[in-house]
Enzyme design. Structure first.
Site, PDB file in Angstrom:
ATOM      1  N   ARG A 173     -49.551  -7.149   1.950  1.00 53.90           N
ATOM      2  CA  ARG A 173     -50.247  -7.916   1.083  1.00 53.90           C
ATOM      3  C   ARG A 173     -51.648  -8.680   1.936  1.00 53.90           C
ATOM      4  O   ARG A 173     -51.355 -10.537   1.579  1.00 53.90           O
ATOM      5  CB  ARG A 173     -49.328  -9.520   0.290  1.00 53.90           C
ATOM      6  CG  ARG A 173     -48.419  -8.319  -0.178  1.00 53.90           C
ATOM      7  CD  ARG A 173     -49.110  -7.762  -1.546  1.00 53.90           C
ATOM      8  NE  ARG A 173     -48.594  -7.189  -2.383  1.00 53.90           N
ATOM      9  CZ  ARG A 173     -47.291  -5.765  -2.300  1.00 53.90           C
ATOM     10  NH1 ARG A 173     -47.874  -5.058  -0.876  1.00 53.90           N
ATOM     11  NH2 ARG A 173     -46.741  -5.252  -2.545  1.00 53.90           N
ATOM     12  N   SER A 249     -46.063 -10.713  -9.492  1.00 46.46           N
ATOM     13  CA  SER A 249     -45.218 -11.608  -8.224  1.00 46.46           C
ATOM     14  C   SER A 249     -45.606 -12.608  -7.757  1.00 46.46           C
ATOM     15  O   SER A 249     -46.996 -12.642  -7.336  1.00 46.46           O
ATOM     16  CB  SER A 249     -44.798 -10.160  -7.141  1.00 46.46           C
ATOM     17  OG  SER A 249     -44.391  -9.802  -8.137  1.00 46.46           O
ATOM     18  N   GLU A 345     -47.791 -15.302  -3.026  1.00 41.53           N
ATOM     19  CA  GLU A 345     -48.560 -14.380  -2.896  1.00 41.53           C
ATOM     20  C   GLU A 345     -49.683 -15.456  -2.843  1.00 41.53           C
ATOM     21  O   GLU A 345     -51.729 -15.307  -2.345  1.00 41.53           O
ATOM     22  CB  GLU A 345     -48.502 -13.674  -3.717  1.00 41.53           C
ATOM     23  CG  GLU A 345     -47.926 -12.169  -3.160  1.00 41.53           C
ATOM     24  CD  GLU A 345     -47.650 -11.545  -3.961  1.00 41.53           C
ATOM     25  OE1 GLU A 345     -48.555 -10.913  -4.402  1.00 41.53           O
ATOM     26  OE2 GLU A 345     -46.620 -11.056  -4.200  1.00 41.53           O
TER      27      GLU A 345
END
Length: 349
Positions: A173, A249, A345
């Site tokens: 990520r 998420s 994130e």
């Protein structure tokens, strides 16, 4: 679909509301906004006297951002469209998409044109241009596996540059564009290499269970079967941002070393984990959050989704500060109970 002709004229929208441009639906405003439909508009920004000394923010689908305040600058709404096969050889198709293309629609388009590979990444929110920044991933596949190259414009100079995978420095990520390149570039087009020899990725139990429920064995599964299964799983687990604001998420699955994992497993033998090739261990962040009792709980108008503990939601009227306060409370509890740090994130501005 051919790319539209260049038109570098830029129309500024003053005091522009941003609630419709972020999937959390957080009410914030930008001093200016501009719709970007061509790379030439990004290239011309540094010459526009109206933008001198103004902060700039490139925004695609707004699925990876939390506004905690108004943006005192210009928000550049990336709407660069276009999908095409740029070349083909015996082994693969090379497919380019504009940075403003909807990611899920692009994945569906590749399948409709007989070019599979990206189906595990179906229904991930956001745009094609945002996908490399985050190196999006799901169900055993990361975008970098099929990445070929991208074209980006350096905002300060208007210079167009090509980045290969090595230069993008993809991580979990993560990428160059989240670190050294953060805020410096606008991604205008991305090219993917899709092998003609399809390699199904069915290592996640959720996917094989969904296929089994449909009467499909892993050996018989087609790319369309996998696509449909992933879409069904995501729709069952994740709320629709149009109904309940969210950014998917919210936390990364933490990766810890073997010694830390052994200590954690001694305290919590049932911890959900995934061994990594380098000897480290990835933990299921959702499991950690759930075990801390956060699933379904709220702080003000921000809450943890009642079916997926990784997802924070806007129950209506939540501010970015509300979301951030909830995230920090969760991080503190996971740290206290498991000694593990959770990393968010989305970008918080």
């Amino acid at each position: 679909m051919p790319m539209p002709p260049d038109d570098s004229a830029l129309s500024l929208l003053p005091d522009h509301p941003l609630a419709a441009h972020n999937t959390f639906g957080i009410a914030a405003r930008a001093r200016f906004a501009a719709r970007i439909t061509q790379a030439a508009q990004f290239e011309a920004l540094h010459r526009d006297p109206r933008l001198a000394n103004l902060p700039q923010l490139v925004l695609g689908g707004g699925s990876n951002i939390v506004f905690t305040r108004d943006f005192d600058g210009v928000v550049l709404l990336d709407e660069i469209a276009g999908r095409r096969v740029v070349r083909e050889d015996d082994d693969a198709w090379y497919v380019e998409a504009g940075g403003g293309e909807n990611w899920h629609a692009f994945v569906a388009w590749t399948l409709e044109h007989g070019m599979p590979g990206l189906e595990n990444l179906a229904l991930i929110p956001g745009t094609v241009g945002a996908a490399p920044i985050q190196n999006i991933g799901a169900y055993g596949l990361e975008m970098k596996a099929y990445f070929d190259s991208l074209v980006a414009v350096e905002l300060a100079t208007g210079r167009r540059e090509r980045f290969d995978a090595a230069r993008c420095a993809f991580g979990y990520r993560d990428s160059f564009f989240k670190r050294e390149g953060r805020g410096r570039f606008a991604i205008v087009a991305v090219t993917f290499r899709l092998p003609k020899q399809w390699m199904p990725r069915l290592g996640y139990a959720d996917v094989t269970r969904e296929l089994d429920a449909r009467g499909i064995t892993p050996e018989a599964a087609t790319p369309r079967d996998v696509f449909d299964a992933v879409v069904a799983i995501r729709r069952a687990k994740l709320p629709d941002p149009l109904v309940l604001g969210n950014a998917g998420s919210f936390f990364k699955n933490p990766v810890i070393d073997a010694a830390q994992f052994d200590a954690l497993r001694a305290r919590a033998p049932e911890v959900v984990s995934y061994p990594q090739p380098d000897g480290q261990v990835k933990l299921a962040a959702g499991w950690l959050i759930d075990r801390c009792g956060w699933k379904g709980r709220a702080l003000g108008a921000a809450a943890v989704h009642d079916r997926q503990a990784l997802v924070l939601v806007n129950r209506g009227g939540a501010t970015g500060a509300d979301v951030l306060a909830l995230a920090r409370a969760i991080q503190a509890d996971v740290r206290a109970q498991f000694g593990v740090e959770l990393e968010a994130e989305p970008v918080c501005l």
